[in-house]
Enzyme design. Structure first.
Site, mmCIF file in Angstrom:
data_model
loop_
_atom_site.group_PDB
_atom_site.id
_atom_site.type_symbol
_atom_site.label_atom_id
_atom_site.label_comp_id
_atom_site.label_asym_id
_atom_site.label_seq_id
_atom_site.Cartn_x
_atom_site.Cartn_y
_atom_site.Cartn_z
ATOM 1 N N ARG A 198 0.848 -1.204 0.000
ATOM 2 C CA ARG A 198 0.000 0.000 0.000
ATOM 3 C C ARG A 198 0.880 1.249 0.000
ATOM 4 O O ARG A 198 2.018 1.240 0.455
ATOM 5 C CB ARG A 198 -0.950 0.023 1.189
ATOM 6 C CG ARG A 198 -0.267 0.172 2.548
ATOM 7 C CD ARG A 198 -0.273 1.593 3.059
ATOM 8 N NE ARG A 198 0.580 1.778 4.217
ATOM 9 C CZ ARG A 198 1.847 2.141 4.156
ATOM 10 N NH1 ARG A 198 2.444 2.343 2.999
ATOM 11 N NH2 ARG A 198 2.547 2.318 5.257
ATOM 12 N N HIS B 289 2.040 9.943 9.550
ATOM 13 C CA HIS B 289 2.271 9.846 10.999
ATOM 14 C C HIS B 289 1.045 10.241 11.826
ATOM 15 O O HIS B 289 1.193 10.760 12.922
ATOM 16 C CB HIS B 289 3.479 10.694 11.423
ATOM 17 C CG HIS B 289 4.789 10.016 11.117
ATOM 18 N ND1 HIS B 289 5.460 9.249 12.024
ATOM 19 C CD2 HIS B 289 5.515 9.992 9.974
ATOM 20 C CE1 HIS B 289 6.571 8.785 11.475
ATOM 21 N NE2 HIS B 289 6.627 9.213 10.213
ATOM 22 N N GLY C 140 11.073 -2.475 3.310
ATOM 23 C CA GLY C 140 11.620 -1.373 4.088
ATOM 24 C C GLY C 140 11.584 -0.045 3.370
ATOM 25 O O GLY C 140 12.382 0.837 3.650
ATOM 26 N N SER D 297 4.894 -1.033 2.829
ATOM 27 C CA SER D 297 4.288 -1.958 3.785
ATOM 28 C C SER D 297 4.394 -3.422 3.398
ATOM 29 O O SER D 297 3.413 -4.166 3.423
ATOM 30 C CB SER D 297 2.828 -1.579 4.014
ATOM 31 O OG SER D 297 2.496 -1.945 5.311
ATOM 32 N N SER D 298 5.601 -3.825 3.081
ATOM 33 C CA SER D 298 5.814 -5.249 2.834
ATOM 34 C C SER D 298 5.549 -6.048 4.107
ATOM 35 O O SER D 298 5.139 -7.206 4.051
ATOM 36 C CB SER D 298 7.235 -5.502 2.342
ATOM 37 O OG SER D 298 8.183 -5.253 3.355
ATOM 38 N N ASP E 172 -1.601 0.146 8.144
ATOM 39 C CA ASP E 172 -1.035 -0.763 7.144
ATOM 40 C C ASP E 172 -1.849 -2.041 7.014
ATOM 41 O O ASP E 172 -2.201 -2.469 5.915
ATOM 42 C CB ASP E 172 0.418 -1.107 7.503
ATOM 43 C CG ASP E 172 1.298 0.119 7.488
ATOM 44 O OD1 ASP E 172 0.810 1.182 7.064
ATOM 45 O OD2 ASP E 172 2.469 0.014 7.908
ATOM 46 N N TYR F 194 10.953 6.745 14.881
ATOM 47 C CA TYR F 194 9.523 6.427 14.788
ATOM 48 C C TYR F 194 8.965 6.205 16.197
ATOM 49 O O TYR F 194 7.930 6.768 16.580
ATOM 50 C CB TYR F 194 9.323 5.169 13.935
ATOM 51 C CG TYR F 194 7.871 4.777 13.759
ATOM 52 C CD1 TYR F 194 7.128 5.281 12.700
ATOM 53 C CD2 TYR F 194 7.241 3.917 14.651
ATOM 54 C CE1 TYR F 194 5.805 4.936 12.534
ATOM 55 C CE2 TYR F 194 5.910 3.562 14.501
ATOM 56 C CZ TYR F 194 5.203 4.067 13.437
ATOM 57 O OH TYR F 194 3.868 3.733 13.279
HETATM 58 P P1 ADP Z 1 7.931 -1.906 4.962
HETATM 59 O O1 ADP Z 1 6.760 -2.523 5.667
HETATM 60 O O2 ADP Z 1 7.743 -0.459 4.699
HETATM 61 O O3 ADP Z 1 8.332 -2.640 3.731
HETATM 62 P P2 ADP Z 1 9.248 -2.681 7.366
HETATM 63 O O4 ADP Z 1 10.585 -2.391 7.943
HETATM 64 O O5 ADP Z 1 8.041 -2.370 8.198
HETATM 65 O O6 ADP Z 1 9.175 -1.991 5.953
HETATM 66 O O7 ADP Z 1 9.152 -4.226 7.039
HETATM 67 C C1 ADP Z 1 10.146 -4.870 6.275
HETATM 68 C C2 ADP Z 1 10.478 -6.196 6.917
HETATM 69 O O8 ADP Z 1 9.395 -7.133 6.759
HETATM 70 C C3 ADP Z 1 11.671 -6.881 6.262
HETATM 71 O O9 ADP Z 1 12.892 -6.387 6.772
HETATM 72 C C4 ADP Z 1 11.419 -8.330 6.657
HETATM 73 O O10 ADP Z 1 11.814 -8.566 7.996
HETATM 74 C C5 ADP Z 1 9.889 -8.436 6.593
HETATM 75 N N1 ADP Z 1 9.489 -8.915 5.257
HETATM 76 C C6 ADP Z 1 8.772 -8.251 4.331
HETATM 77 N N2 ADP Z 1 8.601 -9.007 3.214
HETATM 78 C C7 ADP Z 1 9.240 -10.176 3.448
HETATM 79 C C8 ADP Z 1 9.438 -11.381 2.670
HETATM 80 N N3 ADP Z 1 8.984 -11.514 1.433
HETATM 81 N N4 ADP Z 1 10.144 -12.384 3.259
HETATM 82 C C9 ADP Z 1 10.612 -12.264 4.510
HETATM 83 N N5 ADP Z 1 10.461 -11.157 5.264
HETATM 84 C C10 ADP Z 1 9.788 -10.126 4.760
HETATM 85 MG MG MG Z 2 6.099 -2.044 7.618
#
Ligand code: ADP
Ligand code: MG
Length: 404
Positions: free
Chosen positions: A39, A46, A134, A138-139, A184, A234
C-alpha cells in the site's frame, strides 16, 4: 526508459511464479495461494497512531504465499524466497519471538491464531514478494495479512470484521517490536481496486473514495536510502505524541482542533507544539485532499501533498535530504511535466516519495524525476533512485488451488 524505471506489469505472473517455486521446494502443488498487496499512503503522514485520518491505496506489488498441509502434523515449515531462508514453528510449543528478525512477522501471526484457540494443521509455506522491503510500501503488513489468509484457509476459521488486521498489527507490535498503528494492516486487508481508502484510525471506519484513473495515476519513487534513525525516531515520535496527549488529558491527539491547540500553546514545550500542530493540520489536510479529489480539483489536491511534505519535514521532522530533494525535483518538473504533487510516504528517514501525476504523462514524469535526481547525485555515493507507476489493486485474497 532506463533500468531505473521498473516495468509496470500487473503482477499477474506472481501467482504462477509462487506455485512453481513452491513445487520446486516441496515437490508438490500448494493447496492455497494467499495474495496481499502493498500500500501507499497518499496523505495522513504519521497520524494513524494518533487516531487520525489516513488515505492509503493498495497497489499492484504483492506478497504471494503458497501453502499446503504438511507431512508433519505439528510443524509449520516456512521458506522466504527473498530471505533465502527457512524456519520451523512447532505448533505444540508456545510461539515466541526469535531470530532471524523476519520470521517474527510470521511467528506473531501464528501466535495470534493459536492464542484465539484456533487449531492449525501442519503446513508447508513459501513466501514470495514483489514489494520492495523497508521502503514504506508496507511489505511487513502485506506479509502478515497474507500469512493470516493462509492460516484461515488451512484451519477453516475465517476471522470476522476487523479481527484479522488487528491480529496482524499485534503481531507486528509484539513480535517484530514495531509500534505501528492500524493503517497498514487495515489497508492491505480492506483495500479495493480503483479506490482510495479514507480510514479513520479512531473509530476504524472506512470510506471508499473513487480514484479517477482516467485522468490520474500514482507513482512511487524509491530513494533506496534508509537512515539508521528510522526505527528509533519512529518510536520516539509515537511516544512523544502519547506524552503530549497525557499532558493535555486527551485520549489521543485526534481530539485536538487547531483552535484548542492554539489555546494550549503555553502548556507544552515548543517541540511538542510542533508535533501536535503537524497532527492537527495533517488530519485537516487529509479531508481537504479528499474534497479536492472528489471535486476534480487536482492541482489543489497536489498542493496539499506538498504542504503535507513540508509539515513532515519542518514540524514532525521525519524527512531527510534525499526525500526533500526528490520532492523538490518533482515540484520543479511541475504540472506541465505531469506532476501534480508529491510527498514522502511511510515512516520517513528514507524510503519512498508518492506522486500524484497526470495519467497521460505518468511514465514521462517518473522518468524525469528519477533522471534529474540521479543526475545531481551522480558524483556522490548516494544510492540511485528508481521509480514506477503503480495501479491500485484489490485487497488481500486467498485462492484455492486446483490440485486435481
Ligand atoms: P515496509 O513494511 O515499509 O516494507 P518494514 O521495515 O516495516 O518496511 O518491514 C520490512 C520487513 O518485513 C523486512 O525487513 C522483513 O523482515 C519483513 N518482510 C517483508 N517481506 C518479506 C518477505 N517476502 N520475506 C521475509 N520477510 C519479509
Ligand atoms: Mg512495515
Amino acid at each position: 526508459m532506463t533500468a531505473d524505471i521498473l516495468n509496470n506489469a500487473r503482477d499477474e505472473s506472481g501467482r504462477d511464479a509462487v506455485i512453481s517455486k513452491f513445487k520446486k521446494r516441496f515437490n508438490r502443488n500448494p493447496d492455497f495461494i494467499s495474495i496481499a498487496p502493498g500500500r501507499v499512503n497518499l496523505i495522513g503522514g504519521h497520524v494513524d497512531y494518533n487516531g487520525g485520518l489516513v488515505l492509503p491505496v493498495t497497489v499492484n506489488r504483492h506478497t504471494f504465499v503458497a501453502g499446503a498441509r504438511g507431512k508433519d502434523l505439528g510443524l509449520l515449515t516456512v521458506h522466504s524466497i527473498r530471505e533465502n531462508e527457512s524456519f520451523v514453528v512447532d505448533l505444540d510449543c508456545p510461539v515466541s519471538p526469535a531470530l532471524p528478525i523476519w520470521t517474527n512477522y510470521v511467528r506473531g501471526v501464528v501466535h495470534g491464531f493459536l492464542k484465539r484457540g484456533i487449531e492449525l494443521p501442519g503446513l508447508e509455506i513459501l513466501i514470495d514478494s514483489t514489494i520492495p522491503s523497508g521502503s514504506g510500501l508496507s511489505s511487513s503488513a502485506s506479509l502478515e495479512v497474507a500469512i493470516a489468509g493462509i492460516l484461515e484457509a488451512a484451519s477453516g476459521v475465517i476471522l470476522k470484521g476487523n479481527e484479522k488486521p488487528k491480529l496482524c498489527q499485534q503481531a507486528e507490535n509484539e513480535f517484530a517490536k514495531v509500534p505501528c498503528g492500524i493503517m497498514d494492516q487495515f489497508s492491505v486487508a480492506f483495500g479495493k481496486r480503483d479506490y482510495m481508502l479514507l480510514l479513520d484510525c479512531r473509530d476504524e471506519s472506512i470510506e471508499q473514495i473513487l480514484f479517477d484513473h482516467e485522468h490520474l495515476a500514482l507513482a512511487v519513487i524509491n530513494s533506496h536510502v534508509r537512515h539508521e534513525l528510522s526505527e528509533s525516531e519512529y518510536a520516539i515520535r509515537r511516544e512523544s505524541c502519547e506524552s503530549i496527549s497525557r499532558t493535555l488529558g486527551l485520549e489521543s491527539l485526534r481530539e485536538l482542533t487547531w483552535s484548542t491547540l492554539d489555546q494550549l500553546r503555553d502548556k507544552i514545550d515548543k517541540l511538542s507544539f510542533l508535533r501536535a500542530e503537524h497532527v492537527v493540520r495533517e488530519n485537516e489536510r487529509t479531508l481537504k485532499f479528499v474534497s479536492h479529489m472528489k471535486n476534480a480539483d487536482w492541482f489543489q489536491a497536489g498542493e496539499v501533498l506538498y504542504e503535507s511534505h513540508a509539515s513532515l519535514r519542518e514540524k514532525f521532522q521525519v524527512s531527510c535530504v534525499e526525500l526533500d530533494e526528490l520532492v523538490g525535483v518533482a515540484r520543479q518538473i511541475g504540472t506541465t511535466g505531469g506532476v501534480l504533487g508529491a510527498r514522502m510516504t511511510g515512516a520517513g528517514f528514507g524510503g519512498c516519495v508518492v506522486m500524484l501525476v497526470k495519467r497521460e504523462k505518468a511514465s514521462d514524469a517518473v522518468f524525469k524525476v528519477v533522471e534529474d535526481y540521479n543526475k545531481t547525485g551522480a558524483a556522490s555515493s548516494r544510492p540511485r533512485a528508481s521509480g514506477f507507476v503503480v495501479d491500485s489493486a484489490e485487497g488481500a485474497q486467498v485462492i484455492k488451488c486446483n490440485t486435481g
